[in-house]
Design a protein around this motif. Structure first.
Motif, PDB file in Angstrom:
ATOM      1  N   THR A  84       3.163 -21.456  45.867  1.00 53.03           N
ATOM      2  CA  THR A  84       2.708 -20.413  46.786  1.00 53.03           C
ATOM      3  C   THR A  84       3.935 -19.789  47.414  1.00 53.03           C
ATOM      4  O   THR A  84       5.054 -20.288  47.265  1.00 53.03           O
ATOM      5  N   GLY A  85       3.753 -18.689  48.116  1.00 50.37           N
ATOM      6  CA  GLY A  85       4.885 -18.108  48.835  1.00 50.37           C
ATOM      7  C   GLY A  85       5.528 -16.960  48.091  1.00 50.37           C
ATOM      8  O   GLY A  85       4.867 -16.176  47.404  1.00 50.37           O
ATOM      9  N   ASP A  86       6.839 -16.881  48.172  1.00 49.29           N
ATOM     10  CA  ASP A  86       7.592 -15.781  47.576  1.00 49.29           C
ATOM     11  C   ASP A  86       7.354 -15.705  46.077  1.00 49.29           C
ATOM     12  O   ASP A  86       7.330 -16.730  45.380  1.00 49.29           O
ATOM     13  N   ASN A  87       7.233 -14.484  45.600  1.00 48.57           N
ATOM     14  CA  ASN A  87       6.963 -14.298  44.182  1.00 48.57           C
ATOM     15  C   ASN A  87       8.182 -14.599  43.320  1.00 48.57           C
ATOM     16  O   ASN A  87       8.047 -14.853  42.125  1.00 48.57           O
ATOM     17  N   LEU A  88       9.365 -14.549  43.897  1.00 43.23           N
ATOM     18  CA  LEU A  88      10.584 -14.862  43.154  1.00 43.23           C
ATOM     19  C   LEU A  88      10.987 -16.302  43.478  1.00 43.23           C
ATOM     20  O   LEU A  88      11.300 -16.625  44.621  1.00 43.23           O
ATOM     21  N   VAL A  89      10.971 -17.124  42.455  1.00 37.67           N
ATOM     22  CA  VAL A  89      11.272 -18.546  42.623  1.00 37.67           C
ATOM     23  C   VAL A  89      12.635 -18.834  42.007  1.00 37.67           C
ATOM     24  O   VAL A  89      12.893 -18.445  40.862  1.00 37.67           O
ATOM     25  N   LYS A  90      13.475 -19.521  42.729  1.00 43.23           N
ATOM     26  CA  LYS A  90      14.782 -19.898  42.217  1.00 43.23           C
ATOM     27  C   LYS A  90      14.767 -21.364  41.811  1.00 43.23           C
ATOM     28  O   LYS A  90      14.168 -22.212  42.482  1.00 43.23           O
ATOM     29  N   GLY A  91      15.429 -21.644  40.677  1.00 42.14           N
ATOM     30  CA  GLY A  91      15.415 -23.004  40.169  1.00 42.14           C
ATOM     31  C   GLY A  91      16.793 -23.496  39.782  1.00 42.14           C
ATOM     32  O   GLY A  91      17.811 -23.013  40.264  1.00 42.14           O
ATOM     33  N   SER A  92      16.791 -24.452  38.858  1.00 41.55           N
ATOM     34  CA  SER A  92      18.036 -25.102  38.435  1.00 41.55           C
ATOM     35  C   SER A  92      18.835 -24.200  37.503  1.00 41.55           C
ATOM     36  O   SER A  92      18.280 -23.331  36.831  1.00 41.55           O
ATOM     37  N   TYR A  93      20.157 -24.465  37.454  1.00 43.71           N
ATOM     38  CA  TYR A  93      21.065 -23.839  36.495  1.00 43.71           C
ATOM     39  C   TYR A  93      21.084 -22.312  36.584  1.00 43.71           C
ATOM     40  O   TYR A  93      21.379 -21.635  35.604  1.00 43.71           O
ATOM     41  N   GLY A  94      20.765 -21.762  37.754  1.00 50.04           N
ATOM     42  CA  GLY A  94      20.816 -20.321  37.945  1.00 50.04           C
ATOM     43  C   GLY A  94      19.599 -19.564  37.456  1.00 50.04           C
ATOM     44  O   GLY A  94      19.591 -18.332  37.487  1.00 50.04           O
ATOM     45  N   PHE A  95      18.585 -20.283  37.003  1.00 45.19           N
ATOM     46  CA  PHE A  95      17.364 -19.631  36.550  1.00 45.19           C
ATOM     47  C   PHE A  95      16.459 -19.248  37.721  1.00 45.19           C
ATOM     48  O   PHE A  95      16.480 -19.896  38.767  1.00 45.19           O
ATOM     49  N   GLU A  96      15.675 -18.243  37.499  1.00 39.89           N
ATOM     50  CA  GLU A  96      14.655 -17.829  38.453  1.00 39.89           C
ATOM     51  C   GLU A  96      13.458 -17.318  37.691  1.00 39.89           C
ATOM     52  O   GLU A  96      13.545 -17.032  36.482  1.00 39.89           O
TER      53      GLU A  96
ATOM     54  N   LYS B 223      13.906 -15.802  34.152  1.00 42.67           N
ATOM     55  CA  LYS B 223      15.037 -14.875  34.079  1.00 42.67           C
ATOM     56  C   LYS B 223      16.335 -15.574  34.489  1.00 42.67           C
ATOM     57  O   LYS B 223      16.317 -16.581  35.205  1.00 42.67           O
ATOM     58  N   LYS B 224      17.423 -14.973  34.003  1.00 49.10           N
ATOM     59  CA  LYS B 224      18.748 -15.409  34.444  1.00 49.10           C
ATOM     60  C   LYS B 224      19.661 -14.200  34.347  1.00 49.10           C
ATOM     61  O   LYS B 224      19.653 -13.495  33.328  1.00 49.10           O
ATOM     62  N   PRO B 225      20.445 -13.924  35.367  1.00 50.96           N
ATOM     63  CA  PRO B 225      21.258 -12.700  35.371  1.00 50.96           C
ATOM     64  C   PRO B 225      22.346 -12.662  34.297  1.00 50.96           C
ATOM     65  O   PRO B 225      22.661 -11.601  33.774  1.00 50.96           O
ATOM     66  N   SER B 226      22.904 -13.835  33.974  1.00 51.23           N
ATOM     67  CA  SER B 226      24.012 -13.870  33.023  1.00 51.23           C
ATOM     68  C   SER B 226      23.879 -15.131  32.161  1.00 51.23           C
ATOM     69  O   SER B 226      24.039 -16.240  32.654  1.00 51.23           O
ATOM     70  N   ALA B 227      23.566 -14.934  30.894  1.00 49.44           N
ATOM     71  CA  ALA B 227      23.292 -16.065  30.003  1.00 49.44           C
ATOM     72  C   ALA B 227      24.569 -16.788  29.590  1.00 49.44           C
ATOM     73  O   ALA B 227      25.627 -16.161  29.394  1.00 49.44           O
ATOM     74  N   LEU B 228      24.445 -18.099  29.437  1.00 48.00           N
ATOM     75  CA  LEU B 228      25.527 -18.941  28.933  1.00 48.00           C
ATOM     76  C   LEU B 228      25.127 -19.516  27.574  1.00 48.00           C
ATOM     77  O   LEU B 228      23.937 -19.739  27.316  1.00 48.00           O
ATOM     78  N   VAL B 229      26.131 -19.798  26.752  1.00 53.50           N
ATOM     79  CA  VAL B 229      25.840 -20.414  25.457  1.00 53.50           C
ATOM     80  C   VAL B 229      25.097 -21.734  25.649  1.00 53.50           C
ATOM     81  O   VAL B 229      24.188 -22.077  24.881  1.00 53.50           O
ATOM     82  N   SER B 230      25.424 -22.449  26.712  1.00 56.25           N
ATOM     83  CA  SER B 230      24.789 -23.735  26.995  1.00 56.25           C
ATOM     84  C   SER B 230      23.315 -23.598  27.408  1.00 56.25           C
ATOM     85  O   SER B 230      22.616 -24.611  27.513  1.00 56.25           O
ATOM     86  N   ASP B 231      22.848 -22.383  27.641  1.00 53.88           N
ATOM     87  CA  ASP B 231      21.421 -22.158  27.938  1.00 53.88           C
ATOM     88  C   ASP B 231      20.567 -22.197  26.675  1.00 53.88           C
ATOM     89  O   ASP B 231      19.330 -22.191  26.767  1.00 53.88           O
TER      90      ASP B 231
END
Lengths: 114, 116
Positions: free
Chosen positions: B52-64, B77-85
């Protein structure tokens, strides 16, 4: 979140035999779940195991093939019985925490039946 | 009945570019949504959840992830992808299964490949 130890991590078994997979949790949990992930597929719930009651099986899964034990609030086993090559999959246990809002998964057991 | 759809079997993105992995859902009542990641020969790792709450959820490893109720979507989503993703990503929805028990229904998974 909970820490789950799942054993074995992988095994190669002969058809017609059985394999028991163990799942140990570092804290008491009410609900434990067993999933199957066939090659290249998503996760499919096999059954829900609550301590003190019979496991609840999903459609397509039966107790004779996948018997489950849940002797206490930190441990469960899943047995894959009379195995055939079609049982080759990754099997994962999972627990529900934080009022069932959060779920933690074991590292999985990669089973190959030959 | 509840369901989760991940329309893309595979997503390819160049390293450093933004990435999106799509998920739509169908469930009765308020949705509780999750994203998990699976690396080769590993179990599932939790990334983030929407309760519940904010529609944008932030999580681990820079993901949202962005929850959109009108579109019944929960895209990762992630603003800048890494090969390790590079990994297999699963979207899941929690639903009531009876007798006081809840369970997860998973999408089929999306394989993310980040190209150097």
């Amino acid at each position: 979140s909970a820490v789950i130890s799942q054993k074995p991590s992988r095994d190669i078994c002969q058809r017609g035999t059985s394999l028991t997979i163990q799942c140990q949790v570092d804290s008491q949990v009410t609900m434990m779940f067993w999933y199957r992930q066939q090659p290249g597929q998503s996760l499919t719930l096999i059954a829900t195991a609550n301590q003190g009651s019979e496991a609840t099986y999903e459609s397509g899964f039966v107790i004779d093939k996948f018997p489950i034990s849940r002797p206490n609030l930190t441990f469960s086993t899943l047995t894959v019985s009379n195995m055939s090559p079609e049982d080759s999959s990754i099997y994962l246990c999972s627990v529900a925490r934080d009022g069932a809002y959060g779920y933690t998964f074991g590292s999985g057991t990669r089973l190959t039946v030959v | 009945a509840q369901s989760v759809a991940q329309p893309e079997d595979q997503v390819n993105v160049a390293e450093g570019n933004p990435l999106t992995v799509k998920c739509t859902y169908s469930v009765s009542g308020n949705p509780y949504l999750f994203w998990y990641v699976q690396y080769p020969n590993r179990g599932l790792q939790f990334l983030l959840k929407y309760i519940t709450g904010d529609n944008l959820v932030k999580g681990s490893y820079g993901f949202e992830a962005e929850f959109n109720k009108s579109q019944t979507s929960f895209h990762l989503k992630k603003p800048s992808a890494l090969v390790s993703d590079s990994a297999l990503y699963f979207c899941a929805v929690r639903h009531y299964s009876g007798a006081g028990s809840y369970q997860l229904t998973f999408g089929k998974g999306t394989k993310l490949s980040v190209i150097p």
